[in-house]
Design an enzyme around this catalytic site. Sequence first.
Site, PDB file in Angstrom:
ATOM      1  N   THR A 167     -10.249   4.781   4.230  1.00 25.32           N
ATOM      2  CA  THR A 167      -9.077   5.319   4.909  1.00 25.32           C
ATOM      3  C   THR A 167      -9.472   6.581   5.681  1.00 25.32           C
ATOM      4  O   THR A 167     -10.575   7.116   5.515  1.00 25.32           O
ATOM      5  CB  THR A 167      -7.979   5.687   3.900  1.00 25.32           C
ATOM      6  OG1 THR A 167      -8.416   6.847   3.178  1.00 25.32           O
ATOM      7  CG2 THR A 167      -7.664   4.555   2.951  1.00 25.32           C
ATOM      8  N   TYR A 168      -8.539   7.069   6.449  1.00 20.71           N
ATOM      9  CA  TYR A 168      -8.743   8.298   7.217  1.00 20.71           C
ATOM     10  C   TYR A 168      -9.136   9.455   6.293  1.00 20.71           C
ATOM     11  O   TYR A 168     -10.123  10.149   6.521  1.00 20.71           O
ATOM     12  CB  TYR A 168      -7.431   8.612   7.947  1.00 20.71           C
ATOM     13  CG  TYR A 168      -7.417   9.925   8.674  1.00 20.71           C
ATOM     14  CD1 TYR A 168      -8.096  10.073   9.877  1.00 20.71           C
ATOM     15  CD2 TYR A 168      -6.711  11.019   8.168  1.00 20.71           C
ATOM     16  CE1 TYR A 168      -8.084  11.286  10.548  1.00 20.71           C
ATOM     17  CE2 TYR A 168      -6.696  12.230   8.833  1.00 20.71           C
ATOM     18  CZ  TYR A 168      -7.378  12.365  10.019  1.00 20.71           C
ATOM     19  OH  TYR A 168      -7.373  13.562  10.682  1.00 20.71           O
ATOM     20  N   TYR A 169      -8.393   9.628   5.203  1.00 19.43           N
ATOM     21  CA  TYR A 169      -8.693  10.739   4.282  1.00 19.43           C
ATOM     22  C   TYR A 169      -9.990  10.490   3.535  1.00 19.43           C
ATOM     23  O   TYR A 169     -10.769  11.411   3.319  1.00 19.43           O
ATOM     24  CB  TYR A 169      -7.536  10.986   3.303  1.00 19.43           C
ATOM     25  CG  TYR A 169      -6.509  11.912   3.904  1.00 19.43           C
ATOM     26  CD1 TYR A 169      -6.611  13.294   3.747  1.00 19.43           C
ATOM     27  CD2 TYR A 169      -5.462  11.430   4.670  1.00 19.43           C
ATOM     28  CE1 TYR A 169      -5.697  14.159   4.328  1.00 19.43           C
ATOM     29  CE2 TYR A 169      -4.539  12.281   5.251  1.00 19.43           C
ATOM     30  CZ  TYR A 169      -4.662  13.639   5.075  1.00 19.43           C
ATOM     31  OH  TYR A 169      -3.772  14.498   5.659  1.00 19.43           O
ATOM     32  N   GLU A 170     -10.218   9.240   3.160  1.00 10.53           N
ATOM     33  CA  GLU A 170     -11.452   8.944   2.422  1.00 10.53           C
ATOM     34  C   GLU A 170     -12.682   9.319   3.251  1.00 10.53           C
ATOM     35  O   GLU A 170     -13.644   9.913   2.743  1.00 10.53           O
ATOM     36  CB  GLU A 170     -11.503   7.468   2.026  1.00 10.53           C
ATOM     37  CG  GLU A 170     -12.780   7.120   1.272  1.00 10.53           C
ATOM     38  CD  GLU A 170     -12.800   5.718   0.681  1.00 10.53           C
ATOM     39  OE1 GLU A 170     -11.823   4.973   0.842  1.00 10.53           O
ATOM     40  OE2 GLU A 170     -13.806   5.396   0.044  1.00 10.53           O
TER      41      GLU A 170
ATOM     42  N   ASP B  68      -9.879  10.725  -4.305  1.00  7.74           N
ATOM     43  CA  ASP B  68     -10.992  11.683  -4.333  1.00  7.74           C
ATOM     44  C   ASP B  68     -10.752  12.703  -5.444  1.00  7.74           C
ATOM     45  O   ASP B  68     -11.657  13.438  -5.817  1.00  7.74           O
ATOM     46  CB  ASP B  68     -11.044  12.453  -3.007  1.00  7.74           C
ATOM     47  CG  ASP B  68      -9.755  13.225  -2.820  1.00  7.74           C
ATOM     48  OD1 ASP B  68      -8.705  12.573  -2.689  1.00  7.74           O
ATOM     49  OD2 ASP B  68      -9.786  14.480  -2.868  1.00  7.74           O
TER      50      ASP B  68
ATOM     51  N   ASP C 250       5.074   4.728   3.521  1.00  4.70           N
ATOM     52  CA  ASP C 250       4.830   6.172   3.635  1.00  4.70           C
ATOM     53  C   ASP C 250       6.089   6.769   4.266  1.00  4.70           C
ATOM     54  O   ASP C 250       6.881   6.055   4.867  1.00  4.70           O
ATOM     55  CB  ASP C 250       3.627   6.442   4.555  1.00  4.70           C
ATOM     56  CG  ASP C 250       2.975   7.801   4.310  1.00  4.70           C
ATOM     57  OD1 ASP C 250       1.827   7.845   3.828  1.00  4.70           O
ATOM     58  OD2 ASP C 250       3.623   8.846   4.599  1.00  4.70           O
TER      59      ASP C 250
ATOM     60  N   GLU D 165       0.874  -1.180   0.000  1.00  3.95           N
ATOM     61  CA  GLU D 165       0.000   0.000   0.000  1.00  3.95           C
ATOM     62  C   GLU D 165       0.906   1.224   0.000  1.00  3.95           C
ATOM     63  O   GLU D 165       1.628   1.468   0.975  1.00  3.95           O
ATOM     64  CB  GLU D 165      -0.921   0.041   1.226  1.00  3.95           C
ATOM     65  CG  GLU D 165      -1.851   1.260   1.155  1.00  3.95           C
ATOM     66  CD  GLU D 165      -2.636   1.597   2.432  1.00  3.95           C
ATOM     67  OE1 GLU D 165      -3.410   2.543   2.411  1.00  3.95           O
ATOM     68  OE2 GLU D 165      -2.441   0.932   3.433  1.00  3.95           O
TER      69      GLU D 165
ATOM     70  N   ASP E 288      -1.277  12.361  -2.460  1.00  2.00           N
ATOM     71  CA  ASP E 288      -1.357  13.812  -2.663  1.00  2.00           C
ATOM     72  C   ASP E 288      -1.473  14.060  -4.169  1.00  2.00           C
ATOM     73  O   ASP E 288      -0.667  13.554  -4.945  1.00  2.00           O
ATOM     74  CB  ASP E 288      -0.099  14.484  -2.101  1.00  2.00           C
ATOM     75  CG  ASP E 288       0.055  14.196  -0.612  1.00  2.00           C
ATOM     76  OD1 ASP E 288      -0.935  14.387   0.112  1.00  2.00           O
ATOM     77  OD2 ASP E 288       1.135  13.751  -0.181  1.00  2.00           O
TER      78      ASP E 288
HETATM   79  C1  LIG Z   1      -3.468  12.391   1.594  1.00  2.00           C
HETATM   80  S1  LIG Z   1      -2.449  11.310   2.490  1.00  2.00           S
HETATM   81  C2  LIG Z   1      -3.334   9.768   2.350  1.00  2.00           C
HETATM   82  C3  LIG Z   1      -3.001   8.812   3.455  1.00  2.00           C
HETATM   83  C4  LIG Z   1      -3.877   7.549   3.503  1.00  2.00           C
HETATM   84  N1  LIG Z   1      -3.676   6.702   2.357  1.00  2.00           N
HETATM   85  C5  LIG Z   1      -5.338   7.897   3.630  1.00  2.00           C
HETATM   86  O1  LIG Z   1      -6.058   7.784   2.634  1.00  2.00           O
HETATM   87  O2  LIG Z   1      -5.748   8.293   4.727  1.00  2.00           O
HETATM   88  C6  LIG Z   1      -1.076  11.061   1.402  1.00  2.00           C
HETATM   89  C7  LIG Z   1       0.079  10.308   2.048  1.00  2.00           C
HETATM   90  O3  LIG Z   1       1.061  10.083   1.056  1.00  2.00           O
HETATM   91  C8  LIG Z   1       2.351  10.182   1.650  1.00  2.00           C
HETATM   92  N2  LIG Z   1       3.289  10.455   0.545  1.00  2.00           N
HETATM   93  C9  LIG Z   1       3.112  11.340  -0.466  1.00  2.00           C
HETATM   94  N3  LIG Z   1       4.154  11.302  -1.325  1.00  2.00           N
HETATM   95  C10 LIG Z   1       5.003  10.352  -0.835  1.00  2.00           C
HETATM   96  C11 LIG Z   1       6.250   9.849  -1.279  1.00  2.00           C
HETATM   97  N4  LIG Z   1       6.814  10.290  -2.384  1.00  2.00           N
HETATM   98  N5  LIG Z   1       6.841   8.881  -0.542  1.00  2.00           N
HETATM   99  C12 LIG Z   1       6.259   8.416   0.596  1.00  2.00           C
HETATM  100  N6  LIG Z   1       5.067   8.863   1.064  1.00  2.00           N
HETATM  101  C13 LIG Z   1       4.446   9.811   0.352  1.00  2.00           C
HETATM  102  C14 LIG Z   1       2.188  11.308   2.660  1.00  2.00           C
HETATM  103  O4  LIG Z   1       3.152  11.217   3.673  1.00  2.00           O
HETATM  104  C15 LIG Z   1       0.770  11.076   3.172  1.00  2.00           C
HETATM  105  O5  LIG Z   1       0.749  10.283   4.339  1.00  2.00           O
END
Ligand SMILES: C[S@@+](CC[C@H](N)C(=O)[O-])C[C@H]1O[C@@H](n2cnc3c(N)ncnc32)[C@H](O)[C@@H]1O
Length: 216
Positions: free
Chosen positions: A195-198, A155, A70, A45, A119
């Site tokens: 997920t948390y963000y979803e 999203d 992550d 994941e 992101d």
């Molecule tokens: C919007 S959050 C989503 C987290 C989780 N999947 C959720 O849906 O709740 C995006 C996550 O991607 C991680 N992330 C973004 N670019 C990354 C990268 N290049 N390498 C590792 N982690 C990354 C960020 O640290 C963050 O925790």
Amino acid sequence: MGKDKLRRFAEIETFANVYQLEQGKALKGNWASAHFKNANPIVLELACGKGEYSVNLARLFPEKNFIGVDYKGNRIWRGAKTAIEDGIDNVAFLRIQIENILDYFNEGEIDEIWITFPDPQPQDSREKKRLTFPAFLDRYKLVLKPGGYVNLKTDNDQLYAYTCEKVAELNLPVHKNTDHLYTSDLVDEVLSIKTYYEKKYLLHDKNINYIQFSFE
Ligand SMILES: C[S@@+](CC[C@H](N)C(=O)[O-])C[C@H]1O[C@@H](n2cnc3c(N)ncnc32)[C@H](O)[C@@H]1O
């Protein structure tokens, strides 16, 4: 930095299910034997955040192994702690930049990839940071077994459209896709993991996009 974050950073150092940076490199090619102690398929994941997909898929599929990736240690802490507390030993976490994934996995070591709410990086100047930018896809292709699936849940309509466009340009087979997951007939026990963000996006009635593709 907040006290809680510092405590979590210190705590994940002691977790047997978390590997950070250099430490994870020793596992390259050896995740199954050295960490999971079995030969079961391994699912990644990417952008796992608090690891809801990794932990819940691990509960649903005890005959598979899951690794949440992550770079944010305080988020990984949540998933790793839940796995330890609930005795779920088919899930681990890797704190690295996804750009460096080839330093941590051998070619063909992975059976399937999930990318959960990454992101979106909407600015043109940040295109290379999008987790479905072709240079990332090249890396996924290498670590995946032939025919292995990549699943993206987002999203962000722009990132979804961008990903569909890249997948089409590269002529990759698409197995499933929808721009309204929860009104589609695709929803099942896997796709309804949230997920948390979803959960945050759904509170605002945001449509959820999903695509599953492979490289052959
Ligand atoms: C919007 S959050 C989503 C987290 C989780 N999947 C959720 O849906 O709740 C995006 C996550 O991607 C991680 N992330 C973004 N670019 C990354 C990268 N290049 N390498 C590792 N982690 C990354 C960020 O640290 C963050 O925790």
